[in-house]
Write a protein that holds these residues in place. Structure first.
Motif, PDB file in Angstrom:
ATOM      1  N   LYS A 125       0.831  -1.219   0.000  1.00  0.00           N
ATOM      2  CA  LYS A 125       0.000   0.000   0.000  1.00  0.00           C
ATOM      3  C   LYS A 125       0.856   1.255   0.000  1.00  0.00           C
ATOM      4  CE  LYS A 125      -3.900  -2.222   2.329  1.00  0.00           C
ATOM      5  NZ  LYS A 125      -4.642  -2.369   3.601  1.00  0.00           N
ATOM      6  N   LEU A 126       1.902   1.248   0.849  1.00  0.00           N
ATOM      7  CA  LEU A 126       2.791   2.412   0.912  1.00  0.00           C
ATOM      8  C   LEU A 126       3.538   2.610  -0.402  1.00  0.00           C
ATOM      9  CD1 LEU A 126       4.276   1.882   4.497  1.00  0.00           C
ATOM     10  CD2 LEU A 126       2.701   3.692   3.811  1.00  0.00           C
ATOM     11  N   ALA A 127       3.986   1.513  -0.999  1.00  0.00           N
ATOM     12  CA  ALA A 127       4.705   1.595  -2.277  1.00  0.00           C
ATOM     13  C   ALA A 127       3.796   2.107  -3.379  1.00  0.00           C
ATOM     14  CB  ALA A 127       5.256   0.218  -2.639  1.00  0.00           C
ATOM     15  N   GLU A 128       2.526   1.686  -3.327  1.00  0.00           N
ATOM     16  CA  GLU A 128       1.560   2.125  -4.333  1.00  0.00           C
ATOM     17  C   GLU A 128       1.359   3.637  -4.255  1.00  0.00           C
ATOM     18  OE1 GLU A 128      -2.258  -0.159  -5.732  1.00  0.00           O
ATOM     19  OE2 GLU A 128      -2.803   1.132  -4.040  1.00  0.00           O
ATOM     20  N   GLU A 129       1.244   4.167  -3.020  1.00  0.00           N
ATOM     21  CA  GLU A 129       1.076   5.621  -2.855  1.00  0.00           C
ATOM     22  C   GLU A 129       2.298   6.376  -3.380  1.00  0.00           C
ATOM     23  OE1 GLU A 129      -1.658   7.153  -1.979  1.00  0.00           O
ATOM     24  OE2 GLU A 129      -2.665   5.222  -1.689  1.00  0.00           O
ATOM     25  N   ARG A 130       3.486   5.868  -3.074  1.00  0.00           N
ATOM     26  CA  ARG A 130       4.708   6.524  -3.568  1.00  0.00           C
ATOM     27  C   ARG A 130       4.772   6.498  -5.086  1.00  0.00           C
ATOM     28  NH1 ARG A 130      10.130   4.372  -0.827  1.00  0.00           N
ATOM     29  NH2 ARG A 130      11.055   5.680  -2.443  1.00  0.00           N
ATOM     30  N   LEU A 131       4.393   5.368  -5.666  1.00  0.00           N
ATOM     31  CA  LEU A 131       4.457   5.218  -7.116  1.00  0.00           C
ATOM     32  C   LEU A 131       3.474   6.165  -7.801  1.00  0.00           C
ATOM     33  CD1 LEU A 131       5.820   3.743  -9.394  1.00  0.00           C
ATOM     34  CD2 LEU A 131       4.275   1.826  -9.085  1.00  0.00           C
ATOM     35  N   ILE A 132       2.294   6.318  -7.214  1.00  0.00           N
ATOM     36  CA  ILE A 132       1.313   7.259  -7.774  1.00  0.00           C
ATOM     37  C   ILE A 132       1.888   8.677  -7.747  1.00  0.00           C
ATOM     38  CG2 ILE A 132      -0.954   8.326  -7.399  1.00  0.00           C
ATOM     39  CD1 ILE A 132      -1.907   5.544  -6.388  1.00  0.00           C
ATOM     40  N   GLU A 188      10.535   7.570 -13.336  1.00  0.00           N
ATOM     41  CA  GLU A 188      11.768   7.881 -12.604  1.00  0.00           C
ATOM     42  C   GLU A 188      11.456   7.884 -11.115  1.00  0.00           C
ATOM     43  OE1 GLU A 188      15.419  10.786 -13.563  1.00  0.00           O
ATOM     44  OE2 GLU A 188      13.660  11.865 -12.818  1.00  0.00           O
ATOM     45  N   ILE A 189      12.159   7.032 -10.371  1.00  0.00           N
ATOM     46  CA  ILE A 189      11.918   6.935  -8.928  1.00  0.00           C
ATOM     47  C   ILE A 189      13.206   7.239  -8.163  1.00  0.00           C
ATOM     48  CG2 ILE A 189      10.047   5.254  -9.164  1.00  0.00           C
ATOM     49  CD1 ILE A 189      12.057   3.063  -8.363  1.00  0.00           C
ATOM     50  N   ALA A 234       6.390  -1.837 -13.535  1.00  0.00           N
ATOM     51  CA  ALA A 234       6.385  -3.185 -12.934  1.00  0.00           C
ATOM     52  C   ALA A 234       7.600  -3.379 -12.037  1.00  0.00           C
ATOM     53  CB  ALA A 234       6.355  -4.246 -14.029  1.00  0.00           C
ATOM     54  N   GLU A 235       8.771  -2.909 -12.514  1.00  0.00           N
ATOM     55  CA  GLU A 235       9.988  -3.044 -11.729  1.00  0.00           C
ATOM     56  C   GLU A 235       9.969  -2.079 -10.543  1.00  0.00           C
ATOM     57  OE1 GLU A 235      14.834  -3.144 -12.385  1.00  0.00           O
ATOM     58  OE2 GLU A 235      13.508  -2.892 -14.119  1.00  0.00           O
ATOM     59  N   ALA A 236       9.425  -0.892 -10.770  1.00  0.00           N
ATOM     60  CA  ALA A 236       9.347   0.113  -9.698  1.00  0.00           C
ATOM     61  C   ALA A 236       8.515  -0.405  -8.525  1.00  0.00           C
ATOM     62  CB  ALA A 236       8.750   1.403 -10.237  1.00  0.00           C
ATOM     63  N   LYS A 237       7.438  -1.137  -8.833  1.00  0.00           N
ATOM     64  CA  LYS A 237       6.599  -1.719  -7.766  1.00  0.00           C
ATOM     65  C   LYS A 237       7.442  -2.593  -6.847  1.00  0.00           C
ATOM     66  CE  LYS A 237       2.138  -2.233 -10.137  1.00  0.00           C
ATOM     67  NZ  LYS A 237       1.246  -3.244 -10.744  1.00  0.00           N
ATOM     68  N   LYS A 238       8.237  -3.501  -7.462  1.00  0.00           N
ATOM     69  CA  LYS A 238       9.056  -4.425  -6.666  1.00  0.00           C
ATOM     70  C   LYS A 238      10.086  -3.673  -5.833  1.00  0.00           C
ATOM     71  CE  LYS A 238       8.691  -8.140 -10.095  1.00  0.00           C
ATOM     72  NZ  LYS A 238       9.441  -8.922 -11.099  1.00  0.00           N
ATOM     73  N   ILE A 239      10.764  -2.685  -6.453  1.00  0.00           N
ATOM     74  CA  ILE A 239      11.817  -1.940  -5.751  1.00  0.00           C
ATOM     75  C   ILE A 239      11.233  -1.176  -4.570  1.00  0.00           C
ATOM     76  CG2 ILE A 239      13.478  -0.040  -5.970  1.00  0.00           C
ATOM     77  CD1 ILE A 239      13.791  -0.926  -8.951  1.00  0.00           C
ATOM     78  N   LEU A 240      10.115  -0.472  -4.807  1.00  0.00           N
ATOM     79  CA  LEU A 240       9.516   0.351  -3.743  1.00  0.00           C
ATOM     80  C   LEU A 240       8.915  -0.514  -2.639  1.00  0.00           C
ATOM     81  CD1 LEU A 240       7.856   3.151  -5.910  1.00  0.00           C
ATOM     82  CD2 LEU A 240       9.970   3.291  -4.602  1.00  0.00           C
TER      83      LEU A 240
END
Length: 458
Positions: A125-132, A188-189, A234-240
């Protein structure tokens, strides 16, 4: 550790290892006693010490495999070490204390994985918020770090954009993220740079341990360096998710639990212990063998070893040692070390019948492995009973006429048997091939002639 009954432990080992009932029984009882000890009152628990096991038997009969399967079976810290890697204090090489440090590292990894699994949903959930936020081009303003100027780090500060995106837009992106529409979209993350500082020192105190400790110390002193990465969503999800999960767990709690688990449930398997037995006093490279045995004594008996996670007591660690003892004898070990292994189990050499069972019964039997490997090329393999009997007989007779390497001989025989099939498998796609006794004899005729075993089976 899981509270399997002795019969359940033996049943699990039977799925992968043929025969050796005595060894399985001893190991099962030793593991069950660990569980029984955990139920005792605290004042009496300290008095119950583990009964260490010495497994004696020729190579390739299942000593190491029993240890490997135990590691997967029980949820306890486990480490396998080779006795030949250690040298007496004063010689260049690994000291025996490092096996305890390895065990604690294994315990830390185990506990950390458990903690990470527990916070997976929250981290997602936290990673999803950051990615958004990244997809919307938003980034919270980071406070200035005085170390950034001193160490010339690139500033992670980015201009905060006006918050003119309503919750509807966020929800729209969230739905696309969950459906996978944006998986191939580049974003870009900003992530924490986990590259350790290049700092090495070589001393006679053990370079690897000192190097790790210094890196840990400096990573705590220096600020966490941030870096920008351009990756797919897809990769950003895993990293975050991994980064958020790491932030959610308390490493102090992990270390405390890991040390406790290593001390009370830890298992150290010492392989090739016969290679440090002195067969007599002679000049040469074996001068440190008896010294290694003397260094092992306090570890196995019970002492305190300093690790980077603090002091660790070895009093209740279970030690299982194994060796072929084909040159040296158990009596060549110093008496004090023999006394530290009160349970001695003799593993029997494998017979032809054992080879037949090894080819048919285990879940990971070689015959099944080759079937699955060639199935990937579209080739179906079937075996006749006579073929399996012949393979077993060839392996057994070659062992008798040359070095007896136990079940490992089956790897040699099976690889030779399937050499041509594996080579031509792509052209044989869609076919079913039956391995018969005649086919086995034809493929192995070179081996049969070399060892003169054809008179036994032809």
């Amino acid at each position: 550790m899981k509270n399997y009954t002795p019969k359940e432990i033996v049943a699990e080992l039977d799925k992968y290892i043929v025969g050796q009932k005595e060894a399985k029984k001893s190991v099962a009882v030793a593991l069950r006693n660990r569980y029984r000890r955990s139920l005792l009152p605290e004042d009496f628990k300290e008095e119950v010490t583990p009964k260490n096991i010495l497994m004696v038997g020729p190579t390739g009969v299942g000593k190491t495999e029993i240890a490997r399967r135990i590691a997967k079976l029980v949820e306890a810290p486990f480490v396998k070490v080779e006795a030949t890697k250690f040298t007496e204090v004063g010689y260049v090489g690994r000291d025996v204390d490092s096996m305890v440090r390895d065990l604690v590292e294994a315990a830390v990894r185990m506990v950390k994985e458990e903690k990470l699994k527990a916070v997976t949903e929250k981290a997602k959930k936290l990673a999803e918020e950051r990615l958004i936020d990244y997809l919307l081009g938003k980034k919270k303003k980071q406070p200035k770090n005085p170390f950034e100027m001193i160490f010339n780090y690139p500033s992670s500060e980015r201009t905060e954009e006006p918050d003119n995106v309503d919750s509807y837009k966020r929800e729209e992106i969230r739905q696309k993220l969950r459906s996978g529409e944006l998986d191939n979209h580049m974003v870009e993350i900003e992530v924490t740079d986990t590259t350790p500082p290049m700092l090495e020192m070589y001393t006679n105190l053990g370079a690897e341990e000192l190097n790790i400790t210094l890196q840990d110390m400096f990573s705590d002193l220096l600020p966490k360096k941030k870096k920008l990465r351009k990756v797919t969503v897809a990769e950003a999800k895993k990293i975050l998710e991994a980064e958020e999960a790491q932030n959610l767990i308390d490493m102090d709690e992990v270390i405390e639990e890991a040390v406790k688990r290593a001390e009370n449930d830890g298992i150290i398997f010492i392989d090739e212990i016969d290679k440090i037995a002195s067969t007599g006093y002679s000049a040469g490279p074996d001068v440190s063998r008896e010294g290694v045995q003397r260094d092992l004594l306090p570890i196995i008996e019970g002492c305190t070893v300093m690790t980077k996670y603090g002091p660790v007591k070895t009093d209740h660690i279970l030690f299982i040692a194994a060796g072929a003892f084909n040159v040296a004898k158990v009596s060549d070990l110093i008496p004090e070390l023999q006394g530290r292994f009160p349970i001695r189990v003799n593993l029997k050499p494998l017979t032809k019948e054992d080879f037949v069972r090894i080819l048919k019964e285990p879940k990971n039997a070689l015959t099944k492995q080759y079937q699955e490997l060639l199935r990937t090329e579209g080739v179906e393999i079937k075996y006749t009973e006579e073929a399996i009997e012949t393979i077993a007989e060839v392996a057994y007779l070659i062992n008798q006429q040359s070095e007896d390497i136990g079940a490992r001989r089956l790897h040699t025989v099976m690889e030779k048997l399937f050499e041509d099939l594996s080579f031509h498998a792509p052209e044989l796609s869609g076919q079913e091939i039956v391995i018969t006794a005649d086919y086995v004899k034809e493929q192995l005729k070179d081996s049969l002639n070399k060892y003169e075993v054809n008179k036994y089976i032809l």
